[in-house]
Write a protein that holds these residues in place. Structure first.
Motif, short mmCIF file in Angstrom:
data_model
loop_
_atom_site.label_atom_id
_atom_site.label_comp_id
_atom_site.label_asym_id
_atom_site.label_seq_id
_atom_site.Cartn_x
_atom_site.Cartn_y
_atom_site.Cartn_z
N LEU A 1 0.44 -5.04 -11.13
CA LEU A 1 1.28 -6.12 -10.61
C LEU A 1 1.37 -6.06 -9.09
O LEU A 1 1.30 -7.10 -8.42
N LEU A 2 1.51 -4.87 -8.54
CA LEU A 2 1.54 -4.73 -7.09
C LEU A 2 0.23 -5.19 -6.46
O LEU A 2 0.24 -5.84 -5.40
N LEU A 3 -0.89 -4.89 -7.10
CA LEU A 3 -2.19 -5.33 -6.59
C LEU A 3 -2.31 -6.86 -6.62
O LEU A 3 -2.82 -7.47 -5.68
N GLU B 1 1.03 2.23 -14.95
CA GLU B 1 -0.30 1.68 -14.61
C GLU B 1 -0.24 0.15 -14.49
O GLU B 1 -0.91 -0.43 -13.63
N GLN B 2 0.55 -0.50 -15.33
CA GLN B 2 0.69 -1.95 -15.26
C GLN B 2 1.48 -2.36 -14.02
O GLN B 2 1.23 -3.42 -13.42
N GLU C 1 -2.63 -9.20 -3.13
CA GLU C 1 -3.68 -10.18 -2.87
C GLU C 1 -3.10 -11.54 -2.47
O GLU C 1 -3.77 -12.31 -1.79
N LYS C 2 -1.89 -11.81 -2.84
CA LYS C 2 -1.26 -13.12 -2.59
C LYS C 2 -0.41 -13.11 -1.32
O LYS C 2 -0.04 -14.17 -0.82
N ASP D 1 0.83 -1.21 0.00
CA ASP D 1 0.00 0.00 0.00
C ASP D 1 0.86 1.26 0.00
O ASP D 1 0.56 2.23 -0.70
N GLU D 2 1.93 1.25 0.77
CA GLU D 2 2.84 2.40 0.83
C GLU D 2 3.43 2.69 -0.55
O GLU D 2 3.45 3.83 -1.00
N TYR D 3 3.88 1.64 -1.22
CA TYR D 3 4.47 1.83 -2.55
C TYR D 3 3.43 2.31 -3.55
O TYR D 3 3.71 3.16 -4.40
N MET D 4 2.21 1.81 -3.44
CA MET D 4 1.16 2.26 -4.36
C MET D 4 0.82 3.73 -4.10
O MET D 4 0.50 4.46 -5.04
#
Length: 111
Positions: free
Chosen positions: A97-99, A92-93, A103-104, A40-43
């Motif tokens: 990838l971070l999302l 954006e991609q 989730e994993k 979340d921080e990186y996003m």
């Protein structure tokens, strides 16, 4: 998600993300993200680049670093023995990838 990916266990039983060759170095960076909070921080940093709060932003982890710009993000791994030492992906991609990784995370780092 524009790029194909899959999750695989390595010989030690750790789960990693396998990406296409043209963006494969991003797995070196992403696999070092161990918590949802870190993702979340990186996003948040990326969103600040996209909305113009930051012109660009660099995140450095272990052997890899990412240079985030509005249109593209570049990952570098200066400890690689063979080329390529960097890959580029649309920012954006990179968020997508971070999302996917976020989730994993609970499965990968359980316990």
């Amino acid at each position: 998600m524009r790029y194909l990916y899959e999750f695989k266990k390595d010989p030690f039983g750790d789960i990693g993300i396998v990406l296409p060759e043209e963006i494969s170095l991003f797995s070196d960076f992403i696999e070092n993200i161990a918590t949802e909070e870190q993702a979340d921080e990186y996003m948040e940093y990326i969103k600040k680049v996209l909305d113009g709060t930051y012109q660009d932003f660099v995140i450095e982890l272990n052997a890899t670093s990412v240079f985030i710009k509005k249109d593209v993000t570049i990952v570098e791994n200066n400890f690689r023995i063979e080329e390529p030492f960097e890959n580029t992906i649309e920012t954006e991609q990179f968020i997508e990838l971070l999302l996917v990784w976020r989730e994993k995370i609970s499965e990968i780092f359980k316990g």
